[in-house]
Write a protein that holds these residues in place. Structure first.
Motif, PDB file in Angstrom:
ATOM      1  N   ALA A 164      90.337  55.779  -9.807  1.00  0.00           N
ATOM      2  CA  ALA A 164      91.406  55.050 -10.209  1.00  0.00           C
ATOM      3  C   ALA A 164      91.740  54.227  -9.266  1.00  0.00           C
ATOM      4  O   ALA A 164      91.817  54.399  -7.928  1.00  0.00           O
ATOM      5  CB  ALA A 164      92.784  55.858 -10.815  1.00  0.00           C
ATOM      6  N   LYS A 165      92.158  52.916  -9.313  1.00  0.00           N
ATOM      7  CA  LYS A 165      92.743  52.171  -8.671  1.00  0.00           C
ATOM      8  C   LYS A 165      94.288  52.501  -8.247  1.00  0.00           C
ATOM      9  O   LYS A 165      95.005  52.832  -8.820  1.00  0.00           O
ATOM     10  CB  LYS A 165      92.610  50.712  -8.962  1.00  0.00           C
ATOM     11  CG  LYS A 165      92.837  49.432  -8.173  1.00  0.00           C
ATOM     12  CD  LYS A 165      92.807  48.180  -8.500  1.00  0.00           C
ATOM     13  CE  LYS A 165      93.269  47.247  -7.302  1.00  0.00           C
ATOM     14  NZ  LYS A 165      92.648  45.810  -7.419  1.00  0.00           N
ATOM     15  N   VAL A 166      94.694  52.354  -6.910  1.00  0.00           N
ATOM     16  CA  VAL A 166      95.752  52.784  -6.199  1.00  0.00           C
ATOM     17  C   VAL A 166      96.925  51.352  -6.182  1.00  0.00           C
ATOM     18  O   VAL A 166      96.249  50.444  -5.638  1.00  0.00           O
ATOM     19  CB  VAL A 166      95.652  53.545  -4.958  1.00  0.00           C
ATOM     20  CG1 VAL A 166      97.117  53.787  -4.065  1.00  0.00           C
ATOM     21  CG2 VAL A 166      94.686  54.657  -5.192  1.00  0.00           C
ATOM     22  N   GLU A 167      97.802  51.568  -6.978  1.00  0.00           N
ATOM     23  CA  GLU A 167      98.665  50.350  -6.665  1.00  0.00           C
ATOM     24  C   GLU A 167      99.951  50.990  -5.885  1.00  0.00           C
ATOM     25  O   GLU A 167     100.570  51.800  -6.088  1.00  0.00           O
ATOM     26  CB  GLU A 167      99.363  50.243  -8.328  1.00  0.00           C
ATOM     27  CG  GLU A 167      98.359  49.806  -9.202  1.00  0.00           C
ATOM     28  CD  GLU A 167      97.673  48.338  -8.867  1.00  0.00           C
ATOM     29  OE1 GLU A 167      98.461  47.804  -8.373  1.00  0.00           O
ATOM     30  OE2 GLU A 167      96.410  48.267  -9.418  1.00  0.00           O
ATOM     31  N   LEU A 168     100.012  50.075  -4.838  1.00  0.00           N
ATOM     32  CA  LEU A 168     101.000  50.639  -3.751  1.00  0.00           C
ATOM     33  C   LEU A 168     102.033  49.257  -3.644  1.00  0.00           C
ATOM     34  O   LEU A 168     101.918  48.269  -4.255  1.00  0.00           O
ATOM     35  CB  LEU A 168     100.336  50.773  -2.343  1.00  0.00           C
ATOM     36  CG  LEU A 168      99.569  51.795  -2.199  1.00  0.00           C
ATOM     37  CD1 LEU A 168      98.835  51.619  -0.813  1.00  0.00           C
ATOM     38  CD2 LEU A 168     100.063  53.169  -2.219  1.00  0.00           C
ATOM     39  N   GLY A 169     102.923  49.608  -3.228  1.00  0.00           N
ATOM     40  CA  GLY A 169     104.200  48.392  -2.569  1.00  0.00           C
ATOM     41  C   GLY A 169     103.373  47.307  -2.184  1.00  0.00           C
ATOM     42  O   GLY A 169     102.374  47.445  -1.641  1.00  0.00           O
ATOM     43  N   ALA A 170     104.195  45.981  -2.373  1.00  0.00           N
ATOM     44  CA  ALA A 170     103.505  44.795  -1.709  1.00  0.00           C
ATOM     45  C   ALA A 170     103.350  45.028  -0.218  1.00  0.00           C
ATOM     46  O   ALA A 170     102.461  44.370   0.129  1.00  0.00           O
ATOM     47  CB  ALA A 170     104.650  43.650  -2.280  1.00  0.00           C
ATOM     48  N   LYS A 171     104.154  45.533   0.521  1.00  0.00           N
ATOM     49  CA  LYS A 171     104.016  45.399   2.007  1.00  0.00           C
ATOM     50  C   LYS A 171     102.923  46.362   2.358  1.00  0.00           C
ATOM     51  O   LYS A 171     102.396  46.371   3.407  1.00  0.00           O
ATOM     52  CB  LYS A 171     105.142  45.643   2.858  1.00  0.00           C
ATOM     53  CG  LYS A 171     106.143  46.996   2.536  1.00  0.00           C
ATOM     54  CD  LYS A 171     107.245  47.056   3.022  1.00  0.00           C
ATOM     55  CE  LYS A 171     107.924  48.422   2.618  1.00  0.00           C
ATOM     56  NZ  LYS A 171     109.156  48.537   3.340  1.00  0.00           N
ATOM     57  N   ASP A 172     102.629  47.550   1.531  1.00  0.00           N
ATOM     58  CA  ASP A 172     101.820  48.463   1.807  1.00  0.00           C
ATOM     59  C   ASP A 172     100.445  48.257   1.230  1.00  0.00           C
ATOM     60  O   ASP A 172      99.495  49.036   1.156  1.00  0.00           O
ATOM     61  CB  ASP A 172     102.200  49.745   1.428  1.00  0.00           C
ATOM     62  CG  ASP A 172     103.407  50.353   2.184  1.00  0.00           C
ATOM     63  OD1 ASP A 172     103.564  49.926   3.250  1.00  0.00           O
ATOM     64  OD2 ASP A 172     104.306  51.223   1.673  1.00  0.00           O
ATOM     65  N   ALA A 173     100.254  46.973   0.473  1.00  0.00           N
ATOM     66  CA  ALA A 173      99.078  46.919  -0.220  1.00  0.00           C
ATOM     67  C   ALA A 173      97.722  46.716   0.464  1.00  0.00           C
ATOM     68  O   ALA A 173      97.627  45.986   1.672  1.00  0.00           O
ATOM     69  CB  ALA A 173      99.238  45.736  -1.003  1.00  0.00           C
ATOM     70  N   VAL A 174      96.840  47.465   0.184  1.00  0.00           N
ATOM     71  CA  VAL A 174      95.390  47.695   0.813  1.00  0.00           C
ATOM     72  C   VAL A 174      94.492  47.063  -0.243  1.00  0.00           C
ATOM     73  O   VAL A 174      94.563  47.621  -1.636  1.00  0.00           O
ATOM     74  CB  VAL A 174      95.139  48.875   1.216  1.00  0.00           C
ATOM     75  CG1 VAL A 174      93.507  48.943   1.822  1.00  0.00           C
ATOM     76  CG2 VAL A 174      96.084  49.364   2.208  1.00  0.00           C
ATOM     77  N   PRO A 175      93.716  46.248  -0.062  1.00  0.00           N
ATOM     78  CA  PRO A 175      92.956  45.622  -1.096  1.00  0.00           C
ATOM     79  C   PRO A 175      91.830  46.530  -1.477  1.00  0.00           C
ATOM     80  O   PRO A 175      91.142  47.141  -0.799  1.00  0.00           O
ATOM     81  CB  PRO A 175      92.259  44.178  -0.776  1.00  0.00           C
ATOM     82  CG  PRO A 175      92.438  44.504   0.856  1.00  0.00           C
ATOM     83  CD  PRO A 175      93.533  45.359   1.054  1.00  0.00           C
ATOM     84  N   ASP A 176      91.513  46.848  -2.892  1.00  0.00           N
ATOM     85  CA  ASP A 176      90.565  47.818  -3.398  1.00  0.00           C
ATOM     86  C   ASP A 176      90.512  49.157  -3.010  1.00  0.00           C
ATOM     87  O   ASP A 176      89.678  49.767  -2.637  1.00  0.00           O
ATOM     88  CB  ASP A 176      89.161  47.011  -2.630  1.00  0.00           C
ATOM     89  CG  ASP A 176      88.587  45.717  -3.237  1.00  0.00           C
ATOM     90  OD1 ASP A 176      89.266  45.185  -4.303  1.00  0.00           O
ATOM     91  OD2 ASP A 176      88.044  45.197  -2.390  1.00  0.00           O
ATOM     92  N   LEU A 177      91.830  49.530  -2.804  1.00  0.00           N
ATOM     93  CA  LEU A 177      92.061  51.078  -2.664  1.00  0.00           C
ATOM     94  C   LEU A 177      91.906  51.971  -3.773  1.00  0.00           C
ATOM     95  O   LEU A 177      92.445  51.252  -4.861  1.00  0.00           O
ATOM     96  CB  LEU A 177      93.472  51.200  -1.975  1.00  0.00           C
ATOM     97  CG  LEU A 177      93.793  52.525  -1.636  1.00  0.00           C
ATOM     98  CD1 LEU A 177      92.861  53.031  -0.322  1.00  0.00           C
ATOM     99  CD2 LEU A 177      95.067  52.813  -0.989  1.00  0.00           C
ATOM    100  N   MET A 178      91.014  52.642  -3.817  1.00  0.00           N
ATOM    101  CA  MET A 178      91.057  53.759  -5.085  1.00  0.00           C
ATOM    102  C   MET A 178      91.186  54.997  -4.730  1.00  0.00           C
ATOM    103  O   MET A 178      91.151  55.526  -3.517  1.00  0.00           O
ATOM    104  CB  MET A 178      89.314  53.637  -5.580  1.00  0.00           C
ATOM    105  CG  MET A 178      88.951  52.109  -5.856  1.00  0.00           C
ATOM    106  SD  MET A 178      87.450  52.186  -6.427  1.00  0.00           S
ATOM    107  CE  MET A 178      87.740  52.706  -8.154  1.00  0.00           C
TER     108      MET A 178
END
Length: 190
Positions: A164-178
């Motif tokens: 599953a794709k991980v949805e983090l907060g805007a400031k902790d966002a890492v692209p394509d984190l699964m």
């Protein structure tokens, strides 16, 4: 015909009488020994089968010592690839080593309890040692982790896998984190 006439006939034709008596004796012997042929044939077939088995065994013993050595080496190799269910620290070390090699972040790694054997089931030498894992990383890292686990030194079987794709907060966002959650069974001893 009287006994004197019969004696006269025997004296007149001794060869024919001897042949007749011999034929009667042979017929009586054949009648009483008729089952001996079947017995002799069965004994011959049993001996022939045994001789063929001995011959085949003798033929297959060539290189037997080398084959035994190969089997023992294969057994030692299999033993070296097993995990011990009671050795929790070393078992989890396998996953921590793969974490550093592939760059994924291991969130959770747990060894599941061994399944209880069924009643009256034969005792087995090997059991599946189950692990539940959760890890984060990009698709390539997760794929590399799974591939190395599958082709690594231990016998592994994946039970279930969820990506599953991980949805983090805007400031902790890492692209394509699964996130990958799966159960893997490693072949081991109880």
């Amino acid at each position: 015909m009287t006994g004197a006439d019969l004696l006269a006939l025997i004296k007149k034709q001794p060869v024919a009488f001897a042949c007749g008596v011999l034929c009667v004796l042979c017929a009586v012997a054949f009648y009483f020994r008729m089952d001996a042929i079947d017995e002799a044939r069965a004994a011959f077939e049993a001996k022939d089968k045994e001789a063929k088995a001995v011959s085949q065994n003798a033929r297959h013993t060539t290189g037997l010592a080398e084959q035994v050595a190969e089997m023992q080496a294969a057994g030692k190799q299999i033993e070296s690839r097993l995990v011990r269910a009671s050795d929790l620290a070393n078992n989890l070390q396998v996953f921590y080593r793969l974490e550093t090699e592939t760059g994924v972040k291991l969130i959770d790694a747990r060894q599941n309890p061994l399944p209880t054997p069924k009643q009256n089931a034969p005792k087995t030498l090997y059991v599946p040692v189950s692990f539940s894992l959760t890890l984060h990383g990009n698709y390539a890292q997760i794929w590399s982790f799974l591939r190395r686990l599958e082709t690594g030194p231990h016998f592994a079987r994946f039970d279930r896998l969820a990506l599953a794709k991980v949805e983090l907060g805007a400031k902790d966002a890492v692209p394509d984190l699964m996130s990958a959650v799966f159960t893997v069974e490693l072949l081991g001893t109880p």
